[in-house]
Design an enzyme around this catalytic site. Structure first.
Site, mmCIF file in Angstrom:
data_model
loop_
_atom_site.group_PDB
_atom_site.id
_atom_site.type_symbol
_atom_site.label_atom_id
_atom_site.label_comp_id
_atom_site.label_asym_id
_atom_site.label_seq_id
_atom_site.Cartn_x
_atom_site.Cartn_y
_atom_site.Cartn_z
ATOM 1 N N SER A 42 0.812 -1.220 0.000
ATOM 2 C CA SER A 42 0.000 0.000 0.000
ATOM 3 C C SER A 42 0.843 1.267 0.000
ATOM 4 C CB SER A 42 -0.889 0.056 1.257
ATOM 5 O OG SER A 42 -1.860 -0.926 1.218
ATOM 6 N N HIS A 72 -2.787 0.653 -4.883
ATOM 7 C CA HIS A 72 -2.297 -0.547 -5.581
ATOM 8 C C HIS A 72 -2.520 -0.365 -7.081
ATOM 9 C CE1 HIS A 72 -1.621 -3.242 -2.067
ATOM 10 N NE2 HIS A 72 -2.440 -2.372 -1.515
ATOM 11 N N HIS A 100 -5.652 -9.073 -2.224
ATOM 12 C CA HIS A 100 -5.722 -9.640 -0.879
ATOM 13 C C HIS A 100 -6.901 -10.609 -0.810
ATOM 14 C CE1 HIS A 100 -4.171 -5.507 -0.826
ATOM 15 N NE2 HIS A 100 -3.379 -5.894 0.156
ATOM 16 N N TYR A 102 -9.079 -10.607 1.481
ATOM 17 C CA TYR A 102 -10.288 -9.913 1.947
ATOM 18 C C TYR A 102 -11.083 -9.284 0.811
ATOM 19 C CZ TYR A 102 -7.520 -5.565 1.737
ATOM 20 O OH TYR A 102 -6.750 -4.526 1.315
ATOM 21 N N GLU A 103 -10.451 -9.155 -0.358
ATOM 22 C CA GLU A 103 -11.199 -8.618 -1.505
ATOM 23 C C GLU A 103 -12.101 -9.692 -2.118
ATOM 24 O OE1 GLU A 103 -8.806 -5.852 -4.142
ATOM 25 O OE2 GLU A 103 -7.191 -6.660 -2.909
ATOM 26 N N ALA A 130 2.475 -2.348 4.230
ATOM 27 C CA ALA A 130 2.185 -1.398 5.298
ATOM 28 C C ALA A 130 1.523 -2.221 6.398
ATOM 29 C CB ALA A 130 1.234 -0.318 4.794
ATOM 30 N N MET A 228 -2.489 -7.652 6.465
ATOM 31 C CA MET A 228 -3.442 -8.510 5.746
ATOM 32 C C MET A 228 -2.853 -9.074 4.452
ATOM 33 S SD MET A 228 -6.636 -5.885 6.160
ATOM 34 C CE MET A 228 -6.899 -5.004 7.715
ATOM 35 N N SER A 229 -1.537 -9.132 4.368
ATOM 36 C CA SER A 229 -0.915 -9.620 3.130
ATOM 37 C C SER A 229 0.333 -10.433 3.462
ATOM 38 C CB SER A 229 -0.547 -8.430 2.244
ATOM 39 O OG SER A 229 0.497 -7.671 2.850
ATOM 40 N N ASN A 252 0.762 2.686 11.103
ATOM 41 C CA ASN A 252 -0.052 3.135 12.242
ATOM 42 C C ASN A 252 0.250 2.224 13.427
ATOM 43 O OD1 ASN A 252 -1.692 1.198 10.336
ATOM 44 N ND2 ASN A 252 -2.476 0.834 12.395
ATOM 45 N N HIS A 264 -7.675 3.819 6.465
ATOM 46 C CA HIS A 264 -6.778 3.490 5.354
ATOM 47 C C HIS A 264 -6.015 4.741 4.898
ATOM 48 C CE1 HIS A 264 -5.122 1.164 2.108
ATOM 49 N NE2 HIS A 264 -5.593 1.999 1.202
HETATM 50 N N1 HPA Z 1 -3.990 -3.873 11.043
HETATM 51 C C1 HPA Z 1 -4.028 -4.717 9.983
HETATM 52 N N2 HPA Z 1 -3.535 -4.414 8.814
HETATM 53 C C2 HPA Z 1 -2.942 -3.220 8.652
HETATM 54 C C3 HPA Z 1 -2.854 -2.304 9.689
HETATM 55 C C4 HPA Z 1 -3.405 -2.651 10.966
HETATM 56 O O1 HPA Z 1 -3.366 -1.889 11.950
HETATM 57 N N3 HPA Z 1 -2.216 -1.205 9.214
HETATM 58 C C5 HPA Z 1 -1.909 -1.481 7.906
HETATM 59 N N4 HPA Z 1 -2.353 -2.697 7.569
#
Ligand code: HPA
Length: 293
Positions: A42, A72, A100, A102-103, A130, A228-229, A252, A264
């Protein structure tokens, strides 16, 4: 089968991968033989701008799935990293963005690009992402080298029939993230005075961010990062015998750690903020990989 019709069905796994690998080979300039694949997470896709002699192709043209997620781009870029007056640099194939689970994609679809890049000749896969910072002492903007992962996605890209042409039924995962490559990355970071931490990445399905209780659980399990990747791609790369280097940008602090809700936008904003440092580090690592890949 026309270009648009590559099947991502699990039963078509090997053939779909082979077809993509052949299209990658056809796209490469004559004589090119990149041995390093880079997956940019990301907001990190702009590393492509740092390549010399770059040439890109849309994912649709090579049978790669496209992501709908902001940040992306959906292009595969061939080019030379770390090229200077005294060095030709190193050839790389760089993915600007990934899909991903989740998509709604199957694990098979998520890992098809990495499998195809390895089949097309890449022996080393550099995975970036990220991630949320879970471990004590991490701050937004930190760059972290992955030393291991926790697969908490509830699935594996290797579930189902094992195609022995890709790798063994029960692949070893003792050292997913190559120790030699990590040492090189650490040396490069030290030389460039870039702070590079090391951590364990927990891969979750998402797309919702975690609850504070889940983040506490992850910390208890030994995770430093959550995302998530990366985990499915790292698993198939090891399955195929490729070396893996993983790097997270802490976009974050994980839920409940900063007193702020997550978004996001924050993820991509932080990636933007550290982009220059991240690119410098990646470029330095690529230049060093010339000798080992
Ligand atoms: N959690 C899960 N996936 C993420 C996060 C998070 O805090 N930040 C970036 N991808």
């Amino acid at each position: 089968m026309s270009r648009a019709e590559i099947s991502h069905d699990a039963s078509a796994g090997f053939d779909a991968v082979k077809q993509s690998a052949e299209r990658i080979a056809a796209f490469l300039p004559p004589g090119a033989a990149p041995r390093i694949a880079l997956v940019l997470g990301s907001g990190l896709g702009s590393y492509a701008d740092a390549l010399s002699d770059a040439k890109g192709i849309d994912y649709g043209e090579i049978g790669f799935p496209r992501s709908g997620v902001v940040g992306h781009a959906g292009r595969l870029v061939y080019g030379r990293a770390g090229k200077t007056a005294s060095s030709p640099g190193v050839e790389v194939l760089l993915m600007q963005g990934r899909v991903h689970t989740y998509e709604g994609h199957s694990m098979q679809t998520v890992v098809l690009p990495v499998r195809a890049l390895i089949m097309a000749g890449c022996k080393t896969v550099v995975l970036t992402n990220a991630a949320g910072g879970v471990g004590a002492g991490l701050e937004a903007g930190d760059l972290v080298l992955l030393r291991d992962h926790l697969n908490l996605m509830g699935d594996s890209p290797l579930r189902g029939h094992n195609d022995d042409r890709l790798g063994p039924r029960f692949p070893d995962m003792t050292e997913v993230y190559d120790a030699k490559l990590r040492a090189i990355a650490e040396q490069v970071a030290a030389k460039l005075s870039i702070r590079l931490k090391s951590g364990v990445y927990a891969g979750l399905l998402g797309p919702q961010y975690e609850t504070p209780s889940e983040v506490r659980m992850l910390r208890g399990l030994g995770a430093d990062l959550v995302g998530m990747s990366t985990v499915p791609e790292a698993i198939v790369a090891r399955h195929m015998g490729a070396k893996v280097l993983g790097m997270s940008c802490v976009s974050n602090l994980a839920a409940g750690m900063s007193g702020q809700p997550l978004s996001h936008e924050e993820v991509t904003e932080t990636a933007n903020r550290v982009r220059a440092t991240f690119i410098k580090l990646l470029d330095g690592i690529m230049a060093e990989l010339v000798s080992v890949c």
